[in-house]
Scaffold this motif. Structure first.
Motif, PDB file in Angstrom:
ATOM      1  N   TYR A  81       0.819  -1.201   0.000  1.00  0.00           N
ATOM      2  CA  TYR A  81       0.000   0.000   0.000  1.00  0.00           C
ATOM      3  C   TYR A  81       0.855   1.255   0.000  1.00  0.00           C
ATOM      4  O   TYR A  81       1.908   1.302   0.627  1.00  0.00           O
ATOM      5  N   CYS A  82       0.354   2.272  -0.685  1.00  0.00           N
ATOM      6  CA  CYS A  82       0.988   3.585  -0.670  1.00  0.00           C
ATOM      7  C   CYS A  82      -0.105   4.652  -0.767  1.00  0.00           C
ATOM      8  O   CYS A  82      -1.262   4.355  -1.073  1.00  0.00           O
ATOM      9  N   ILE A  83       0.269   5.885  -0.501  1.00  0.00           N
ATOM     10  CA  ILE A  83      -0.667   7.006  -0.602  1.00  0.00           C
ATOM     11  C   ILE A  83      -1.062   7.189  -2.060  1.00  0.00           C
ATOM     12  O   ILE A  83      -0.213   7.123  -2.949  1.00  0.00           O
ATOM     13  N   ASN A  84      -2.340   7.432  -2.299  1.00  0.00           N
ATOM     14  CA  ASN A  84      -2.802   7.779  -3.643  1.00  0.00           C
ATOM     15  C   ASN A  84      -2.575   9.284  -3.798  1.00  0.00           C
ATOM     16  O   ASN A  84      -3.271  10.087  -3.173  1.00  0.00           O
ATOM     17  N   PRO A  85      -1.597   9.700  -4.598  1.00  0.00           N
ATOM     18  CA  PRO A  85      -1.227  11.115  -4.649  1.00  0.00           C
ATOM     19  C   PRO A  85      -2.353  12.032  -5.113  1.00  0.00           C
ATOM     20  O   PRO A  85      -2.471  13.158  -4.620  1.00  0.00           O
ATOM     21  N   GLN A  86      -3.193  11.577  -6.034  1.00  0.00           N
ATOM     22  CA  GLN A  86      -4.276  12.434  -6.523  1.00  0.00           C
ATOM     23  C   GLN A  86      -5.289  12.715  -5.414  1.00  0.00           C
ATOM     24  O   GLN A  86      -5.695  13.866  -5.207  1.00  0.00           O
ATOM     25  N   THR A  87      -5.681  11.683  -4.684  1.00  0.00           N
ATOM     26  CA  THR A  87      -6.649  11.864  -3.607  1.00  0.00           C
ATOM     27  C   THR A  87      -6.037  12.665  -2.469  1.00  0.00           C
ATOM     28  O   THR A  87      -6.702  13.503  -1.861  1.00  0.00           O
ATOM     29  N   TRP A  88      -4.757  12.429  -2.188  1.00  0.00           N
ATOM     30  CA  TRP A  88      -4.089  13.156  -1.107  1.00  0.00           C
ATOM     31  C   TRP A  88      -4.053  14.647  -1.413  1.00  0.00           C
ATOM     32  O   TRP A  88      -4.320  15.481  -0.532  1.00  0.00           O
ATOM     33  N   LYS A  89      -3.742  15.010  -2.655  1.00  0.00           N
ATOM     34  CA  LYS A  89      -3.723  16.430  -3.050  1.00  0.00           C
ATOM     35  C   LYS A  89      -5.117  17.034  -2.967  1.00  0.00           C
ATOM     36  O   LYS A  89      -5.286  18.183  -2.559  1.00  0.00           O
ATOM     37  N   LEU A  90      -6.117  16.269  -3.360  1.00  0.00           N
ATOM     38  CA  LEU A  90      -7.500  16.725  -3.266  1.00  0.00           C
ATOM     39  C   LEU A  90      -7.885  16.962  -1.813  1.00  0.00           C
ATOM     40  O   LEU A  90      -8.463  18.004  -1.469  1.00  0.00           O
ATOM     41  N   LEU A  91      -7.557  16.020  -0.939  1.00  0.00           N
ATOM     42  CA  LEU A  91      -7.841  16.155   0.492  1.00  0.00           C
ATOM     43  C   LEU A  91      -7.126  17.368   1.071  1.00  0.00           C
ATOM     44  O   LEU A  91      -7.713  18.163   1.811  1.00  0.00           O
ATOM     45  N   GLU A  92      -5.876  17.526   0.706  1.00  0.00           N
ATOM     46  CA  GLU A  92      -5.092  18.661   1.186  1.00  0.00           C
ATOM     47  C   GLU A  92      -5.713  19.990   0.754  1.00  0.00           C
ATOM     48  O   GLU A  92      -5.848  20.916   1.549  1.00  0.00           O
ATOM     49  N   ALA A  93      -6.123  20.068  -0.503  1.00  0.00           N
ATOM     50  CA  ALA A  93      -6.705  21.305  -1.026  1.00  0.00           C
ATOM     51  C   ALA A  93      -8.063  21.594  -0.391  1.00  0.00           C
ATOM     52  O   ALA A  93      -8.331  22.723   0.038  1.00  0.00           O
ATOM     53  N   GLN A  94      -8.918  20.574  -0.308  1.00  0.00           N
ATOM     54  CA  GLN A  94     -10.258  20.793   0.235  1.00  0.00           C
ATOM     55  C   GLN A  94     -10.225  21.084   1.728  1.00  0.00           C
ATOM     56  O   GLN A  94     -10.900  22.004   2.200  1.00  0.00           O
ATOM     57  N   LEU A  95      -9.449  20.317   2.484  1.00  0.00           N
ATOM     58  CA  LEU A  95      -9.370  20.551   3.922  1.00  0.00           C
ATOM     59  C   LEU A  95      -8.661  21.870   4.212  1.00  0.00           C
ATOM     60  O   LEU A  95      -9.078  22.632   5.081  1.00  0.00           O
ATOM     61  N   GLY A  96      -7.598  22.140   3.450  1.00  0.00           N
ATOM     62  CA  GLY A  96      -6.886  23.411   3.618  1.00  0.00           C
ATOM     63  C   GLY A  96      -7.793  24.600   3.332  1.00  0.00           C
ATOM     64  O   GLY A  96      -7.799  25.584   4.071  1.00  0.00           O
ATOM     65  N   GLY A  97      -8.577  24.500   2.273  1.00  0.00           N
ATOM     66  CA  GLY A  97      -9.507  25.574   1.929  1.00  0.00           C
ATOM     67  C   GLY A  97     -10.575  25.750   2.991  1.00  0.00           C
ATOM     68  O   GLY A  97     -10.935  26.872   3.358  1.00  0.00           O
ATOM     69  N   PHE A  98     -11.083  24.648   3.502  1.00  0.00           N
ATOM     70  CA  PHE A  98     -12.088  24.687   4.557  1.00  0.00           C
ATOM     71  C   PHE A  98     -11.518  25.341   5.815  1.00  0.00           C
ATOM     72  O   PHE A  98     -12.127  26.252   6.392  1.00  0.00           O
ATOM     73  N   LEU A  99     -10.341  24.902   6.257  1.00  0.00           N
ATOM     74  CA  LEU A  99      -9.731  25.462   7.464  1.00  0.00           C
ATOM     75  C   LEU A  99      -9.338  26.923   7.272  1.00  0.00           C
ATOM     76  O   LEU A  99      -9.465  27.738   8.184  1.00  0.00           O
ATOM     77  N   ALA A 100      -8.883  27.278   6.083  1.00  0.00           N
ATOM     78  CA  ALA A 100      -8.482  28.660   5.808  1.00  0.00           C
ATOM     79  C   ALA A 100      -9.678  29.602   5.710  1.00  0.00           C
ATOM     80  O   ALA A 100      -9.507  30.823   5.808  1.00  0.00           O
ATOM     81  N   SER A 101     -10.874  29.058   5.548  1.00  0.00           N
ATOM     82  CA  SER A 101     -12.049  29.926   5.428  1.00  0.00           C
ATOM     83  C   SER A 101     -12.408  30.622   6.742  1.00  0.00           C
ATOM     84  O   SER A 101     -13.116  31.620   6.752  1.00  0.00           O
ATOM     85  N   TYR A 102     -11.893  30.101   7.855  1.00  0.00           N
ATOM     86  CA  TYR A 102     -12.104  30.766   9.142  1.00  0.00           C
ATOM     87  C   TYR A 102     -11.123  31.928   9.244  1.00  0.00           C
ATOM     88  O   TYR A 102      -9.918  31.749   9.143  1.00  0.00           O
ATOM     89  N   LYS A 103     -11.644  33.119   9.453  1.00  0.00           N
ATOM     90  CA  LYS A 103     -10.796  34.313   9.388  1.00  0.00           C
ATOM     91  C   LYS A 103     -10.361  34.861  10.738  1.00  0.00           C
ATOM     92  O   LYS A 103      -9.800  35.937  10.825  1.00  0.00           O
ATOM     93  N   GLY A 104     -10.599  34.159  11.805  1.00  0.00           N
ATOM     94  CA  GLY A 104     -10.107  34.615  13.093  1.00  0.00           C
ATOM     95  C   GLY A 104     -11.203  34.719  14.123  1.00  0.00           C
ATOM     96  O   GLY A 104     -12.372  34.452  13.852  1.00  0.00           O
ATOM     97  N   GLU A 105     -10.816  35.127  15.285  1.00  0.00           N
ATOM     98  CA  GLU A 105     -11.745  35.209  16.401  1.00  0.00           C
ATOM     99  C   GLU A 105     -12.832  36.227  16.140  1.00  0.00           C
ATOM    100  O   GLU A 105     -12.615  37.261  15.530  1.00  0.00           O
ATOM    101  N   THR A 106     -14.008  35.909  16.652  1.00  0.00           N
ATOM    102  CA  THR A 106     -15.130  36.842  16.576  1.00  0.00           C
ATOM    103  C   THR A 106     -15.592  37.132  18.003  1.00  0.00           C
ATOM    104  O   THR A 106     -15.167  36.484  18.953  1.00  0.00           O
ATOM    105  N   THR A 107     -16.458  38.089  18.140  1.00  0.00           N
ATOM    106  CA  THR A 107     -16.965  38.429  19.450  1.00  0.00           C
ATOM    107  C   THR A 107     -18.408  37.969  19.633  1.00  0.00           C
ATOM    108  O   THR A 107     -19.136  38.483  20.457  1.00  0.00           O
ATOM    109  N   CYS A 108     -18.819  36.986  18.858  1.00  0.00           N
ATOM    110  CA  CYS A 108     -20.215  36.553  18.892  1.00  0.00           C
ATOM    111  C   CYS A 108     -20.553  35.647  20.064  1.00  0.00           C
ATOM    112  O   CYS A 108     -21.706  35.535  20.443  1.00  0.00           O
ATOM    113  N   CYS A 109     -19.605  34.972  20.645  1.00  0.00           N
ATOM    114  CA  CYS A 109     -19.906  34.018  21.727  1.00  0.00           C
ATOM    115  C   CYS A 109     -19.131  34.343  22.986  1.00  0.00           C
ATOM    116  O   CYS A 109     -18.013  34.693  22.966  1.00  0.00           O
TER     117      CYS A 109
END
Length: 109
Positions: A81-109
């Motif tokens: 077994y080895c890492i599937n590079p295409q899926t790994w890059k997809l996971l990296e891009a999607q998860l990275g984009g999701f995590l980067a969408s948070y822009k910092g602390e808010t004062t809502c809570c």
């Protein structure tokens, strides 16, 4: 238990959910880390390294392969077994984009 209405979510949301579900177990994280550290295909030496039963490791490998995160090739009587590079890059891009969408602390809570 109700069914998930996956059709109401985007393809990207469904895909990221599937990939994260596949890696959402400590044993699977450990398997992926071993494969990444070895920087080569892993052929049967996970049992000794992780201390889990062969059947347990096989089940986790199956789930990772079903999600497309790893790929396997048959070499003699072993499956390597080895890492599937295409899926790994997809996971990296999607998860990275999701995590980067948070822009910092808010004062809502």
């Amino acid at each position: 238990m109700g069914l998930t209405k996956s059709e109401i979510f985007t393809d990207e949301q469904n895909q990221l959910s599937t990939l994260l579900k596949a890696i959402a177990h400590p044993a699977r994280i450990a398997i992926l880390q071993r494969i990444i550290i070895s920087n080569t295909c892993i052929c049967g030496d996970l049992v000794g390294e992780l201390g889990l039963a062969q059947a347990t490791i096989s089940q986790h490998l199956k789930e990772l392969k079903l999600a497309g995160i790893i790929q396997g090739t048959i070499e003699g009587v072993s499956v390597c077994y080895c890492i599937n590079p295409q899926t790994w890059k997809l996971l990296e891009a999607q998860l990275g984009g999701f995590l980067a969408s948070y822009k910092g602390e808010t004062t809502c809570c």
